[in-house]
Enzyme design. Structure first.
Site, short mmCIF file in Angstrom:
data_model
loop_
_atom_site.label_atom_id
_atom_site.label_comp_id
_atom_site.label_asym_id
_atom_site.label_seq_id
_atom_site.Cartn_x
_atom_site.Cartn_y
_atom_site.Cartn_z
N ASP A 24 -3.49 -5.08 -0.48
CA ASP A 24 -3.93 -6.10 0.69
C ASP A 24 -4.40 -5.47 2.11
O ASP A 24 -5.25 -6.38 2.75
CB ASP A 24 -2.52 -6.89 0.99
N ARG A 49 11.05 -9.98 -5.77
CA ARG A 49 10.39 -9.07 -5.28
C ARG A 49 11.03 -8.00 -4.99
O ARG A 49 10.65 -6.75 -5.22
CB ARG A 49 9.57 -9.63 -4.26
N GLU A 82 6.40 4.46 6.35
CA GLU A 82 6.80 2.93 6.36
C GLU A 82 7.10 2.57 7.84
O GLU A 82 8.08 3.32 8.16
CB GLU A 82 7.79 2.56 5.23
N GLN A 83 6.88 1.25 8.28
CA GLN A 83 7.00 1.08 9.70
C GLN A 83 8.60 0.66 9.79
O GLN A 83 9.24 0.77 10.66
CB GLN A 83 6.04 0.20 10.03
N TYR A 96 9.29 -20.44 -11.72
CA TYR A 96 9.85 -19.50 -12.98
C TYR A 96 11.23 -18.80 -12.57
O TYR A 96 11.56 -18.67 -11.31
CB TYR A 96 8.58 -18.64 -13.08
C1 LIG Z 1 3.54 -16.67 -1.71
C2 LIG Z 1 2.99 -15.47 -2.34
C3 LIG Z 1 2.98 -15.69 -3.79
C4 LIG Z 1 2.40 -14.23 -4.40
N1 LIG Z 1 2.70 -14.16 -5.79
C5 LIG Z 1 2.19 -13.08 -6.24
C6 LIG Z 1 2.27 -13.06 -7.76
O1 LIG Z 1 2.84 -13.94 -8.49
N2 LIG Z 1 1.68 -11.86 -8.58
C7 LIG Z 1 0.94 -11.00 -7.67
O2 LIG Z 1 0.59 -10.07 -8.08
N3 LIG Z 1 0.79 -11.02 -6.35
C8 LIG Z 1 1.32 -12.14 -5.63
N4 LIG Z 1 1.10 -12.04 -4.15
C9 LIG Z 1 0.23 -11.10 -3.66
C10 LIG Z 1 1.05 -10.05 -3.23
O3 LIG Z 1 2.49 -10.41 -2.59
C11 LIG Z 1 0.23 -9.02 -2.47
O4 LIG Z 1 -0.92 -8.87 -2.81
C12 LIG Z 1 1.07 -7.65 -2.43
O5 LIG Z 1 2.47 -7.81 -2.08
C13 LIG Z 1 0.58 -6.69 -1.60
O6 LIG Z 1 1.04 -5.45 -1.75
P1 LIG Z 1 0.73 -4.28 -0.70
O7 LIG Z 1 1.60 -3.14 -0.95
O8 LIG Z 1 -0.87 -4.00 -0.52
O9 LIG Z 1 1.03 -5.01 0.94
P2 LIG Z 1 2.50 -5.25 1.64
O10 LIG Z 1 3.31 -6.03 0.50
O11 LIG Z 1 1.98 -6.10 2.72
O12 LIG Z 1 3.03 -3.85 2.09
C14 LIG Z 1 2.58 -3.13 3.17
C15 LIG Z 1 3.57 -2.30 3.89
O13 LIG Z 1 3.19 -1.62 4.62
C16 LIG Z 1 4.09 -1.79 6.02
N5 LIG Z 1 3.42 -1.42 7.29
C17 LIG Z 1 2.47 -2.40 7.70
N6 LIG Z 1 1.91 -1.82 8.82
C18 LIG Z 1 2.03 -0.72 8.93
C19 LIG Z 1 2.04 0.47 9.63
N7 LIG Z 1 1.17 0.37 10.91
N8 LIG Z 1 2.60 1.65 9.72
C20 LIG Z 1 3.55 2.04 8.47
N9 LIG Z 1 3.56 0.84 7.70
C21 LIG Z 1 3.25 -0.28 7.91
C22 LIG Z 1 4.78 -2.89 5.56
O14 LIG Z 1 5.98 -3.03 6.60
C23 LIG Z 1 4.96 -3.18 4.13
O15 LIG Z 1 6.16 -2.39 3.62
C24 LIG Z 1 1.76 -13.35 -3.62
C25 LIG Z 1 1.50 -13.41 -2.23
C26 LIG Z 1 2.11 -14.66 -1.64
C27 LIG Z 1 1.88 -14.66 0.09
#
Ligand SMILES: Cc1cc2nc3c(=O)[nH]c(=O)nc-3n(C[C@H](O)[C@H](O)[C@H](O)COP(=O)(O)OP(=O)(O)OC[C@H]3O[C@@H](n4cnc5c(N)ncnc54)[C@H](O)[C@@H]3O)c2cc1C
Length: 403
Positions: free
Chosen positions: A293, A109, A35-36, A215
């Site tokens: 994502d 979160r 993790e960065q 909510y």
């Molecule tokens: C306003 C909002 C509301 C939302 N509400 C919902 C909801 O109600 N329900 C739902 O299911 N989803 C919701 N989402 C979507 C959800 O937040 C995302 O889809 C989810 O957080 C994605 O998770 P992830 O682990 O793929 O990515 P992220 O949460 O973006 O995690 C990525 C991680 O990788 C790390 N990282 C990044 N680059 C590097 C690198 N080069 N080297 C090492 N580490 C790195 C980051 O620091 C981070 O910790 C919402 C999104 C938004 C914007």
């Protein structure tokens, strides 16, 4: 070869990466998370977790934390922006538990991330490791980091979010597009709005060019709100991550008084720009793949972005457990199973932006009339979404598991 002999490097310690790490470890892999950030963090605010996601997390041994921190909304209530008229209601709990064996939950979160992290050994989470490159080696993969460290492993999983460095390394650079929407987000201590008598549920207010959802989170102690408004451009010089309460109130000027009461009761308000990417045709190159994502960011208008990242992690673990002798083949199977389902959700989430933000007029009236008689938000109408089984990995092609 069994999954037990596979080494996996997960890049990114967000909701998706940590869930994958827990699931892969339970499948027998030796897993390290890179993790960065100097610590695990989630920007504040709430998250909706459908039963498809909570069932997976419960199956990973995380039920106790979820039950402690999460809130079980009784239902959803969609309302009209100006007069608060009910457009649609749908039950959530206990119906979701009856139908799908797991509740629909709303959580902070940071609580959710801590709950998932509790299922994984802290010493295998390598903080301060920002990935800068990854390559497939044919019989494994290599990842390297800004701090100079290099890791050679059987499989690399890029769970590093919408600006994924793993994605760039595998498929080339492509900037995400501003989606024309910004969100105002805040948390309100419930005692400040007790007189509103809000039901323990999720309310969604829709109006011209905007919608707002609220909510409860954090054991019911806080009300989370997120209000989306449309904007042509996102300009860092103009917008800052922290918005004033006045600015959020102005964005919802003329809306039902309950909206203003809730926004005004927050201490601070954050602003969040929404970015978008088109679906990728593939996620994997040899022994490296993507999840969450990093490969399928979606508008949060189905509340499924994190839920789909959670599903990815569970499916990936099931595929690697079943196909440990051929990790590259297992990654292709994972991608085949997941791509159609998340692409469908990306498209549905995009369509909801238009549907929720219709200007008042004939199209809005037709939508409201349809909502008044339809039950499309009811849990029993969402069987294809909520009944997902990550262990069902047999089909080599075609429909996604759970369809
Ligand atoms: C306003 C909002 C509301 C939302 N509400 C919902 C909801 O109600 N329900 C739902 O299911 N989803 C919701 N989402 C979507 C959800 O937040 C995302 O889809 C989810 O957080 C994605 O998770 P992830 O682990 O793929 O990515 P992220 O949460 O973006 O995690 C990525 C991680 O990788 C790390 N990282 C990044 N680059 C590097 C690198 N080069 N080297 C090492 N580490 C790195 C980051 O620091 C981070 O910790 C919402 C999104 C938004 C914007």
């Amino acid at each position: 070869m069994t999954a037990r002999s596979l080494n996996v490097a997960v890049i990114g310690g967000g909701i998706g990466g940590l869930t994958a790490a827990v699931a892969l470890r339970r499948a027998g892999c030796a897993v390290d998370v890179y993790e960065q950030a100097p610590q695990l963090t989630e920007v504040g605010g709430g998250i909706n977790m459908g039963p498809n996601a909570t069932r997976i997390l419960r199956g990973l041994g995380l039920a106790e934390g979820l039950d402690r921190e999460g809130v079980r909304p009784a239902g959803t209530h969609q309302r009209r922006w100006q007069d608060g008229r009910t457009l649609q209601r749908a039950p959530l709990n206990p119906l979701c538990e009856e139908l799908y064996g797991a509740p629909h939950m709303t959580l902070h979160r940071a609580d959710l991330l801590a709950i998932i992290a509790s299922g994984f050994p802290a010493e295998r989470i390598h903080l301060g490791h920002r990935l800068v490159g990854v390559t497939d080696l044919g019989d494994g993969a290599e990842a390297w980091f800004e701090n100079g460290e290099r890791v050679r492993t059987d499989v690399v999983v890029g769970a590093d979010g919408i600006h994924s460095a793993v994605r760039t390394a595998l498929f080339g650079a492509e900037e995400p597009r501003f989606a024309g929407c910004v969100a105002y987000r805040g948390l309100v201590p419930v005692e400040r709005i007790a007189d509103l008598g809000l039901e323990i549920g999720s309310q969604s207010w829709v109006g011209p060019g905007a919608h707002l959802v609220h909510y409860f989170v954090s054991r019911g102690r806080l009300l989370n709100f997120v209000g989306w408004t449309e904007h042509d451009t996102w300009n860092r010089e103009d917008w800052t991550d922290q918005a004033t309460i006045e600015r959020a109130l102005a964005a919802f000027d003329g809306w039902h008084p309950q909206i203003g009461r809730i926004i005004a009761a927050a201490d601070t308000c954050f602003i969040w720009a929404l970015f978008d990417r088109d679906p990728l045709p593939r996620w994997s190159v040899g022994h490296a793949t993507l999840l969450g994502d990093a490969c399928h960011p979606m508008y949060p208008f189905m509340g499924q972005g994190a839920a789909q990242a959670i599903e990815d992690g569970a499916t990936l673990a099931a595929c690697l457990a079943a196909g440990a002798g051929d990790p590259a083949g297992a990654l292709r199977r994972y991608e085949q199973l997941r791509l159609p389902r998340v692409t469908r959700l990306q498209e549905m989430s995009r369509a909801n932006k238009t549907r929720f933000h219709l200007p008042d007029g004939p199209a809005q009236q037709a939508r409201d009339a349809e909502w008044a008689k339809a039950t499309d938000r009811s849990p029993d109408a969402l069987r294809w979404l909520y009944n997902f089984d990550p262990e069902r990995i047999e089909p080599a092609t075609g429909a996604a598991a759970g369809d």
